[in-house]
Structure formats: C-alpha cells, structure tokens
Design a protein around this motif. Structure first.
Motif, PDB file in Angstrom:
ATOM      1  N   LEU A 154       0.824  -1.198   0.000  1.00 36.60           N
ATOM      2  CA  LEU A 154       0.000   0.000   0.000  1.00 36.60           C
ATOM      3  C   LEU A 154       0.864   1.256   0.000  1.00 36.60           C
ATOM      4  CD1 LEU A 154      -2.762  -1.085   2.517  1.00 36.60           C
ATOM      5  CD2 LEU A 154      -3.169  -0.333   0.168  1.00 36.60           C
ATOM      6  N   GLU A 155       1.929   1.239   0.759  1.00 37.00           N
ATOM      7  CA  GLU A 155       2.818   2.399   0.801  1.00 37.00           C
ATOM      8  C   GLU A 155       3.441   2.646  -0.569  1.00 37.00           C
ATOM      9  OE1 GLU A 155       5.567   2.406   4.026  1.00 37.00           O
ATOM     10  OE2 GLU A 155       4.062   1.872   5.516  1.00 37.00           O
ATOM     11  N   LYS A 156       3.774   1.573  -1.267  1.00 34.32           N
ATOM     12  CA  LYS A 156       4.326   1.722  -2.620  1.00 34.32           C
ATOM     13  C   LYS A 156       3.278   2.289  -3.581  1.00 34.32           C
ATOM     14  CE  LYS A 156       7.601  -2.124  -2.155  1.00 34.32           C
ATOM     15  NZ  LYS A 156       7.989  -3.464  -2.667  1.00 34.32           N
ATOM     16  N   GLN A 157       1.995   2.036  -3.278  1.00 34.87           N
ATOM     17  CA  GLN A 157       0.913   2.507  -4.139  1.00 34.87           C
ATOM     18  C   GLN A 157       0.404   3.890  -3.721  1.00 34.87           C
ATOM     19  OE1 GLN A 157       0.053   1.036  -6.796  1.00 34.87           O
ATOM     20  NE2 GLN A 157       0.791  -1.046  -6.602  1.00 34.87           N
ATOM     21  N   GLY A 158       1.075   4.515  -2.745  1.00 35.69           N
ATOM     22  CA  GLY A 158       0.714   5.873  -2.369  1.00 35.69           C
ATOM     23  C   GLY A 158      -0.218   6.011  -1.194  1.00 35.69           C
ATOM     24  N   VAL A 159      -0.562   4.913  -0.528  1.00 33.79           N
ATOM     25  CA  VAL A 159      -1.391   4.984   0.683  1.00 33.79           C
ATOM     26  C   VAL A 159      -0.449   4.928   1.883  1.00 33.79           C
ATOM     27  CG1 VAL A 159      -3.256   3.924   2.017  1.00 33.79           C
ATOM     28  CG2 VAL A 159      -3.304   3.830  -0.483  1.00 33.79           C
ATOM     29  N   SER A 160      -0.227   6.083   2.497  1.00 34.26           N
ATOM     30  CA  SER A 160       0.725   6.160   3.604  1.00 34.26           C
ATOM     31  C   SER A 160       0.169   5.499   4.852  1.00 34.26           C
ATOM     32  CB  SER A 160       1.050   7.625   3.917  1.00 34.26           C
ATOM     33  OG  SER A 160      -0.096   8.278   4.435  1.00 34.26           O
ATOM     34  N   ALA A 161       1.051   5.286   5.816  1.00 37.74           N
ATOM     35  CA  ALA A 161       0.620   4.695   7.088  1.00 37.74           C
ATOM     36  C   ALA A 161      -0.411   5.591   7.764  1.00 37.74           C
ATOM     37  CB  ALA A 161       1.828   4.475   7.996  1.00 37.74           C
ATOM     38  N   ALA A 162      -0.225   6.919   7.644  1.00 33.28           N
ATOM     39  CA  ALA A 162      -1.175   7.856   8.262  1.00 33.28           C
ATOM     40  C   ALA A 162      -2.538   7.740   7.592  1.00 33.28           C
ATOM     41  CB  ALA A 162      -0.645   9.280   8.147  1.00 33.28           C
ATOM     42  N   ASP A 163      -2.561   7.630   6.260  1.00 26.63           N
ATOM     43  CA  ASP A 163      -3.827   7.454   5.546  1.00 26.63           C
ATOM     44  C   ASP A 163      -4.519   6.165   5.991  1.00 26.63           C
ATOM     45  OD1 ASP A 163      -3.447   9.748   4.084  1.00 26.63           O
ATOM     46  OD2 ASP A 163      -2.569   8.723   2.368  1.00 26.63           O
ATOM     47  N   ARG A 164      -3.723   5.134   6.101  1.00 27.43           N
ATOM     48  CA  ARG A 164      -4.276   3.823   6.449  1.00 27.43           C
ATOM     49  C   ARG A 164      -4.823   3.810   7.868  1.00 27.43           C
ATOM     50  NH1 ARG A 164       0.125   1.245   6.202  1.00 27.43           N
ATOM     51  NH2 ARG A 164       0.372   0.738   8.393  1.00 27.43           N
ATOM     52  N   GLU A 165      -4.080   4.398   8.786  1.00 25.94           N
ATOM     53  CA  GLU A 165      -4.470   4.357  10.190  1.00 25.94           C
ATOM     54  C   GLU A 165      -5.679   5.247  10.489  1.00 25.94           C
ATOM     55  OE1 GLU A 165      -0.979   5.291  12.397  1.00 25.94           O
ATOM     56  OE2 GLU A 165       0.051   3.429  11.841  1.00 25.94           O
ATOM     57  N   ALA A 166      -6.018   6.130   9.557  1.00 29.28           N
ATOM     58  CA  ALA A 166      -7.224   6.935   9.752  1.00 29.28           C
ATOM     59  C   ALA A 166      -8.473   6.071   9.671  1.00 29.28           C
ATOM     60  CB  ALA A 166      -7.283   8.042   8.701  1.00 29.28           C
ATOM     61  N   GLY A 167      -8.351   4.887   9.062  1.00 28.47           N
ATOM     62  CA  GLY A 167      -9.439   3.916   9.044  1.00 28.47           C
ATOM     63  C   GLY A 167     -10.410   4.109   7.900  1.00 28.47           C
ATOM     64  N   GLY A 168     -11.353   3.190   7.824  1.00 26.43           N
ATOM     65  CA  GLY A 168     -12.394   3.269   6.819  1.00 26.43           C
ATOM     66  C   GLY A 168     -12.071   2.593   5.506  1.00 26.43           C
ATOM     67  N   TRP A 169     -10.961   1.854   5.450  1.00 30.64           N
ATOM     68  CA  TRP A 169     -10.541   1.206   4.208  1.00 30.64           C
ATOM     69  C   TRP A 169     -11.014  -0.241   4.143  1.00 30.64           C
ATOM     70  CZ3 TRP A 169      -7.953   3.568   0.219  1.00 30.64           C
ATOM     71  CH2 TRP A 169      -7.341   4.792   0.484  1.00 30.64           C
ATOM     72  N   THR A 170     -11.243  -0.686   2.933  1.00 26.36           N
ATOM     73  CA  THR A 170     -11.438  -2.110   2.674  1.00 26.36           C
ATOM     74  C   THR A 170     -10.358  -2.534   1.699  1.00 26.36           C
ATOM     75  OG1 THR A 170     -13.828  -2.058   3.014  1.00 26.36           O
ATOM     76  CG2 THR A 170     -12.948  -3.878   1.716  1.00 26.36           C
ATOM     77  N   PHE A 171      -9.473  -3.389   2.171  1.00 28.19           N
ATOM     78  CA  PHE A 171      -8.370  -3.876   1.348  1.00 28.19           C
ATOM     79  C   PHE A 171      -8.650  -5.323   0.959  1.00 28.19           C
ATOM     80  CE2 PHE A 171      -6.168  -0.916   4.417  1.00 28.19           C
ATOM     81  CZ  PHE A 171      -6.042   0.138   3.525  1.00 28.19           C
ATOM     82  N   THR A 172      -8.722  -5.572  -0.320  1.00 27.85           N
ATOM     83  CA  THR A 172      -8.915  -6.937  -0.801  1.00 27.85           C
ATOM     84  C   THR A 172      -7.584  -7.460  -1.315  1.00 27.85           C
ATOM     85  OG1 THR A 172     -11.204  -6.459  -1.405  1.00 27.85           O
ATOM     86  CG2 THR A 172     -10.204  -8.434  -2.361  1.00 27.85           C
ATOM     87  N   LEU A 173      -7.159  -8.595  -0.772  1.00 30.55           N
ATOM     88  CA  LEU A 173      -5.885  -9.188  -1.149  1.00 30.55           C
ATOM     89  C   LEU A 173      -6.073 -10.188  -2.285  1.00 30.55           C
ATOM     90  CD1 LEU A 173      -5.350  -7.854   1.582  1.00 30.55           C
ATOM     91  CD2 LEU A 173      -3.946  -9.819   2.213  1.00 30.55           C
ATOM     92  N   THR A 174      -4.979 -10.526  -2.916  1.00 32.06           N
ATOM     93  CA  THR A 174      -5.012 -11.531  -3.981  1.00 32.06           C
ATOM     94  C   THR A 174      -4.984 -12.945  -3.424  1.00 32.06           C
ATOM     95  OG1 THR A 174      -2.595 -11.515  -4.146  1.00 32.06           O
ATOM     96  CG2 THR A 174      -3.803  -9.980  -5.575  1.00 32.06           C
ATOM     97  N   VAL A 175      -4.828 -13.077  -2.125  1.00 32.73           N
ATOM     98  CA  VAL A 175      -4.644 -14.377  -1.488  1.00 32.73           C
ATOM     99  C   VAL A 175      -5.895 -15.243  -1.614  1.00 32.73           C
ATOM    100  CG1 VAL A 175      -4.168 -15.550   0.702  1.00 32.73           C
ATOM    101  CG2 VAL A 175      -2.948 -13.448   0.112  1.00 32.73           C
ATOM    102  N   ASP A 176      -5.706 -16.432  -2.111  1.00 32.90           N
ATOM    103  CA  ASP A 176      -6.780 -17.414  -2.254  1.00 32.90           C
ATOM    104  C   ASP A 176      -6.934 -18.146  -0.919  1.00 32.90           C
ATOM    105  OD1 ASP A 176      -7.899 -20.141  -2.722  1.00 32.90           O
ATOM    106  OD2 ASP A 176      -7.976 -19.501  -4.801  1.00 32.90           O
ATOM    107  N   LYS A 177      -8.099 -18.042  -0.316  1.00 30.25           N
ATOM    108  CA  LYS A 177      -8.298 -18.594   1.030  1.00 30.25           C
ATOM    109  C   LYS A 177      -8.006 -20.096   1.081  1.00 30.25           C
ATOM    110  CE  LYS A 177     -11.629 -18.621   4.839  1.00 30.25           C
ATOM    111  NZ  LYS A 177     -12.994 -18.200   5.267  1.00 30.25           N
ATOM    112  N   LYS A 178      -8.458 -20.843   0.091  1.00 25.72           N
ATOM    113  CA  LYS A 178      -8.251 -22.289   0.093  1.00 25.72           C
ATOM    114  C   LYS A 178      -6.785 -22.642  -0.090  1.00 25.72           C
ATOM    115  CE  LYS A 178     -12.901 -23.550  -1.495  1.00 25.72           C
ATOM    116  NZ  LYS A 178     -13.702 -24.213  -2.564  1.00 25.72           N
TER     117      LYS A 178
END
Length: 742
Positions: free
Chosen positions: A296-320
């Motif tokens: 996220l930091e590489k994509q321009g979402v800083s730690a401060a932006d992230r910690e402000a909350g309200g985000w939904t982050f969807t990962l590429t990880v396959d649960k199975k």
C-alpha cells in the motif's frame, strides 16, 4: 357569652376576612396569567440564549474512528484492524431502502416529518435523569445521532439540553438522508460492532448492501438493548422481547406503507449466526496484513492514511490455497519439530510464497509459525542466501547471451563440462575452485545432468564463460534484488540475498516463458472517499521465450531425475531447483507447474534473528537440504492447491540443446561413472530413485569443452555421482582447493 367575648370573636373574624381578601387580591387571574407568560418568556429567553450559545461541535473522536477491513480474494474477511473500533462507514445508498425504512420504523416513525426533536420524550428524559432513573426516555433518530456523533453517552441534564439544541440545528443544516446515514453508521449494535456494515458482518456474515428486510429489522431492533437482544446470548425473556420488537418494526413499516401486509406475512425471523472471535493478527494473518501494508505504501497509501481507518483492502490471497499451504507446513515440518526440547528445532524458521505465474498475484504466503511469536516475515525477509536456486539463472544468462564455453561451443543442455570437485575455473581474473557436495567429482557431465545434481564446479565455470556481469544483468531483469550482489564467480552459488517472495517472482517469470512477473498481494483498496487502483506491473519480456523454456526443460530434469525427486508426481508437470547454502543455514525448494509457482525455504535463526545458524539436525534428520523438508512441503501444498492435480503440461518452444564436439580418441577421454544407481544421503532421499540419463544426453560420454582440469577426474566406477544439493564452499577462498583471494 359576654360582651367582651363577642367583641373578641368579631375582631378575629374581621382579621380572617382581611387576610383572605388580601390573598385573593394577590392571586387574581390576571396576575396568575401574567406570571405564567412571564415564566414562558423567561424560558424562551433562556432557551434562545442557550440556542445561540451552544454551537454544533466537532465530531467526537470515537465517532469518526473506523477500522480497516482486510479480505481474501473471495471477499471473506481476513482481519479487521483499527484503534479498538470495529466500524466501517458506508454511504446510505449502499443500504437497501427497505432496511433504511426498518430503522426509521423501529426508532422514529415521524423522522421524515419532525424537526429533529421530541420535546415530550426529551422532557421525560430530563425528569428521569433528575430522579435518578438514568438514561430512560425517548429520542428521535436525529437526537440519537447527535448523541453518538457529537456528544457522549453521559446521563446528565446538561448533555440532554445540548442534545436538544444541537438536534434542532442539525435538522436545519443536514438532509434527512445524511442524518439517517450518520445514525446507522455510528450506532452500537453489540458484538463489538459499531455501524451497520460491521453489524451486518458480525450478525450475518454479509455486507450491509446484502441485508434483507428481516435481517434489517432485527438489527434495528437489537439497537434498543444490544447485550439483552443478541439472540445467541439472550435469555428466554430477551429472545421474547427482541422478537416482539422485530414484529413491532414490521408492523410500523406496513403502517407507513413501506411494506405490504402480504410481504410482511412471508417474512420469517432472521436468526443471526453464532458470534465469531474478532480476527486478530495471530497465525499467518499478521504476515498477510504486513505484506499488504508494505505494498500500500508503494501505491501511495501512507501509514497515516491507512491508520485513519475506513478502508477495505482486498488481497489476492486465495483462502483455500492459503489454508493448503499452512496445512502443508504443519504436516511436513511443524508436526515433526520439537521446538521446546530440541535446540536445533527451536531455530528453524519456514517461509514460502506462492504466485500465479500469469498475473503475479500472490495466492498464498507463509511468514512463520505465528506472527505474534515471530514478527519477522520469513516470506519477505532478504537476509539469507538463495543458494543453488540461482544456478538456473546462470544458465538463463548463458542462453540469453548465446555464451560459449572456453573452446567456443554454444552453451545448451547437452554441452559437456568438467564436473571435478574443487576444479579451478578457467578464464577468470578471480580464482575460484568450489567444492561439490560431499566433495564428489563427476568428470565430464552434461549441463542437464549438472543441473539435476547441482554440480557446483560446472556452474562456477559457466558463470565465467557468461561473465558475472552479464549473469547479474539477467538476474536483475528476472527479479533478483541487488542486495550483496558482487560481480564475482562465487555468485553462481547464490551468495547474494533474496527472499522467497523475490525468488517466486523470478521462477514465475521462467514459468511465464520469460515475460516478467512481479509478485503483488493487493487486489484493491477502497475507501468511501477514495479508491486506489493498484499499479499494474509491467509485462515486458525479461528474457526470450527460448531461453526461459530451455531453463524450464532443464528444471523438469531436476524433478524427474535429480535432487527434486520429492516433487515428482504423476498428478502434475513440474520444474524445480533445490538449494542449500553454506553450513546449511538455509535450504530452498523453488518450483513451478504450468499454473502455480511456489518457493519454500527454511532458515536457521538464532539469537532472536540476529544470527544465522545451521539447520543440520532439524527434526533429528541429519543434514538439512532443499530436497528434504522444503521439497516435501512444496509437493504437499502443490497437490492441494491444484485440487489433487492438473493435466496441464509445459508448452516449451525452441529448447536449446547446445553443442557437443566430436569425442577424441578413447585413450584421451576420462570416463564418466557408469553407475546410474544413486545413493542419496539419509537427509536427502528423493521419493524415487532418480535416473542420471536425460534423453538429450549422448550415449557416448564427451570430453569437457573447457581447458584441461587442474585435477584429473576420477575414473573409478566405485563412487557413483549423487544428486547434488549443496553449494559447498561459495566464496573465493585464499589457499587450498586451488582457490586464491582476489
């Protein structure tokens, strides 16, 4: 009665009459009416002053605090993070209209018509507070929103009066939809859920947008008494009351023409699911969240932006697939370790990264035994050497640069080198004479066989033929990080630093016919005020398809007839390379199928991560190696991740066979050991006996295509060649074994 007594009685009567008349004159109806209006005017004045005095304050800290939600690729929740608040604010248009109406029907039928306050209910609330009855009393939705968003829950008269004034002002400043959205997003629903999105997940495991009328009516009902009305913990009385509240809500919806009687008759009480513990950072969760945050930091979402909350982050990880990887590590490694009773076992750290070779999506990741216990992610750490998993890159560079041996023969799979252990390289300004595993000498050996058995002396000479500078250039193009990466012959043994994440990208690029694959774990990042679309990795050609496919062909030999035998299965087509660094400090297995690329590694970690130690003795199995635990984890996971197997095969084109010169007279030809029966060391036993004869290899052994070796190759058949899996002595060493300090 005498005259004196009569006069006294008359006097008393006169005094009473005078007193009564005075009181009547004091409390005439005019005076009483005047007093009443005076009090009213005084109250109005006081309220007017209060209205002017009380401003709409800034939102309280808790009202705007939100959690972040991390999801698997299928949308199921992986974790919630935040400052102790489980809340996600959603726009009102994301909530179904009938669900919106359910909240209004339950709490405030006149919401769309009133002025934001209920004077009767507020007065009752003030009186209850003064009489010590706590927070009892009715309030409008606007008042409840004001209390949640701007004020506190303190049961005081001053707070109640502030609530009244601010509600009147808010009703003038905001639309009803804005107020309703604020209310349902700030209310507390129980189960640690603040806001309708968190409540929908906590009670029904779905998003707010997917709530139906019955579910919405339950959530609207539970607001009145969250702890008492939670169906799974409620008493019989609590269950009875919440059902009555649910029915009351639906009746009001019918009354307000928001629901028809026939629709209501079809509805059944929406029993919520059992409560689930809030997802924390234990196990693999923390490693996945950490990897996503770094991206996220590489994509321009800083730690401060992230910690402000309200985000939904969807990962590429396959649960199975994530579950399959965790199970493979548990079954093939952790179940065999005695971390408390064995000093070596206590130092063992496992890491793995699995990637879709077509897209670069990280589908599974293993960072360590538990994020709470071990914060360093073994999947992304770059402080260990990738060892012999680098050798295929030397071959890739030789193919890409059309490199030749010292006598001018084009390098390919059939090209023959001298596999003598400790053989000094020819043509290098830096002397280098690495030892093969167990100091075994192989004599003349094809590149294919040398790859199968990971023969150090062959790849030491090959990198000289290519030049270390060109080999490094190819490696960087494929994705190896430039960390501790000198341009010296010793790097052929993987003496730079890399992570399983890095090497998964490298091998995925080979798997993808040379088109660059950059691993990434972030699928999307969404906020109600902002959406971040992850930057798509460039799809340039890192090396030619012919070069990549030739390396893949070589690595299928490692699985079919070499040190990667533990991954040999009829269930899938596989290519792989093993690697074990000096002193067994790390052991690697990097492999792929046409659909999946996975790199597994073990690291010996001592002194809290500040020291690298040997893995020898892991699970009392003797020498640790890439063909042992890492290969077995890889095979177990791959079988599960592919759903039991796959019929897809490698589509290889223009495989480079290389040049083999005509053999000299037999008297000048050192013979290669004829035995094809291999005797792997106990810790290195493949799942089946490997064959040492790839189909490309000529039946008549050819001589080395390099200058005569400094040490005569052995000709005795008593010591057969073994599948190699060790880098021996990786550094250019002063003295001994024909090596000298640079």
């Amino acid at each position: 009665m005498g005259r004196a007594d009569a006069r006294r009685a008359q006097a008393q009567e006169s005094r009473r009459a005078a007193k009564s008349g005075g009181i009547r004159r004091l409390f005439t109806w005019k005076k009483l009416l005047g007093a009443f209006f005076g009090i009213v005017l005084l109250g109005m004045g006081a309220f007017g002053a209060l209205y002017l005095y009380v401003d709409v304050p800034a939102a309280n800290a808790m009202a705007e605090r939100q959690s972040n939600v991390y999801k698997y690729s299928d949308g199921t929740v992986l974790a919630r993070t935040g400052k102790g608040v489980n809340r996600q604010i959603v726009d009102l248009d994301e909530v179904p209209k009938k669900v919106q109406h359910a909240f209004v029907a339950a709490e405030n039928k006149t919401f769309y018509k009133d002025q934001g306050v209920d004077l009767k209910g507020t007065t009752r609330g003030v009186l209850n507070t003064l009489s010590g009855k706590g927070k009892q009393g009715g309030s409008t939705i606007t008042q409840q929103y004001v209390k949640n968003y701007y004020l506190t829950q303190a049961p005081t008269v001053s707070r109640k009066l502030q609530e009244l004034v601010i509600s009147l002002k808010i009703d003038q400043q905001m639309s009803k939809d804005e107020i309703l959205a604020g209310y349902i997003n700030t209310a507390y629903y129980g189960r640690g859920a603040s806001g309708i999105q968190a409540a929908a997940q906590a009670y029904y495991g779905i998003d707010a947008k997917d709530l139906n009328v019955s579910q919405g009516a339950y959530l609207a009902s539970v607001l009145q008494a969250p702890s008492q009305y939670d169906w799974n913990s409620a008493t019989d009385t609590g269950k009875k009351l919440v059902k009555e509240r649910w029915a009351y809500t639906l009746r009001n919806m019918v009354e307000m023409d928001w629901l028809t009687e026939s629709e209501k008759a079809k509805l059944k009480f929406a029993h919520p699911q059992k409560p689930k513990p809030a997802a924390g950072m234990e196990g693999q969760t923390g490693y996945l969240v950490e990897a996503a945050n770094k991206e996220l930091e590489k994509q321009g979402v800083s730690a401060a932006d992230r910690e402000a909350g309200g985000w939904t982050f969807t990962l590429t990880v396959d649960k199975k697939r994530q579950q399959a990887l965790e199970k493979a590590v548990d079954d093939q490694l952790e179940s065999k370790l005695d971390r408390k009773g064995n000093k070596v076992d206590a130092t063992v750290q496992a890491g793995a990264t699995s990637v879709d070779p077509k897209t670069g999506k990280v589908v599974a990741l293993y960072g360590g035994e538990d994020y709470i216990k071990h914060y360093i992610s073994n999947a992304t750490r770059q402080d260990y050497q990738p060892a012999s998993t680098f050798k295929p890159l030397v071959l890739a560079s030789a193919l890409e640069n059309e490199s030749e041996t010292q006598d001018g023969s084009l390098i390919g799979l059939n090209t023959v080198y001298d596999g003598t252990s400790k053989r000094p390289v020819v043509g290098s300004d830096t002397p280098f004479a690495p030892q093969n595993q167990d100091d075994r000498s192989y004599g003349p050996i094809s590149v294919q066989k040398a790859m199968n058995s990971s023969v150090n002396s062959v790849f030491a000479q090959m990198i000289v033929d290519v030049t270390p500078a060109k080999a490094k250039e190819t490696a960087l193009a494929l994705g190896v990080p430039d960390k501790n990466f000198p341009e010296r012959p010793a790097v052929t043994l993987g003496t730079m630093n890399a992570s399983t994440w890095d090497m998964a990208g490298v091998y995925a690029t080979l798997d993808n016919h040379g088109q660059k694959v950059t691993p990434h774990i972030l699928q999307s990042a969404e906020h109600r005020d902002r959406t971040v679309n992850p930057e798509k990795p460039k799809r340039e050609q890192a090396i030619s398809r012919a070069s990549a496919d030739t390396v893949t062909k070589a690595l299928t030999g490692v699985v079919d007839a070499g040190s990667g035998g533990a991954a040999n299965s009829p269930a899938y087509d596989a290519a792989a390379k093993t690697g074990t660094s000096e002193d067994n400090k790390s052991a690697w297995f990097a492999g792929y199928t046409p659909e999946l690329t996975t790199v597994v590694a073990l690291f010996g970690e001592g002194d809290g991560g500040r020291k690298q130690v040997s893995l020898t003795g892991t699970a009392n199995s003797g020498r640790a190696s890439g063909s042992g635990f890492p290969a077995r984890i890889w095979a177990d996971y791959t079988l599960g991740a592919l759903g039991g197997g796959s019929g897809k095969t490698f589509d290889l084109q223009d495989v480079e066979r290389g040049e083999v010169p005509a053999p000299p007279t037999p008297s000048d030809t050192p013979s290669e050991e004829p035995s094809e029966t291999e005797e792997p060391t106990p810790s290195d036993t493949p799942s089946q006996t490997p064959s040492e004869t790839p189909s490309e290899t000529p039946t008549t052994p050819a001589p080395p295509t390099i200058s005569p070796p400094a040490t005569t190759p052995p000709t005795s058949p008593e010591i057969p060649p073994l599948p190699g899996d060790d880098d021996g002595q990786p550094g250019e060493r002063p003295g001994g074994n024909g090596a000298a300090q640079q």
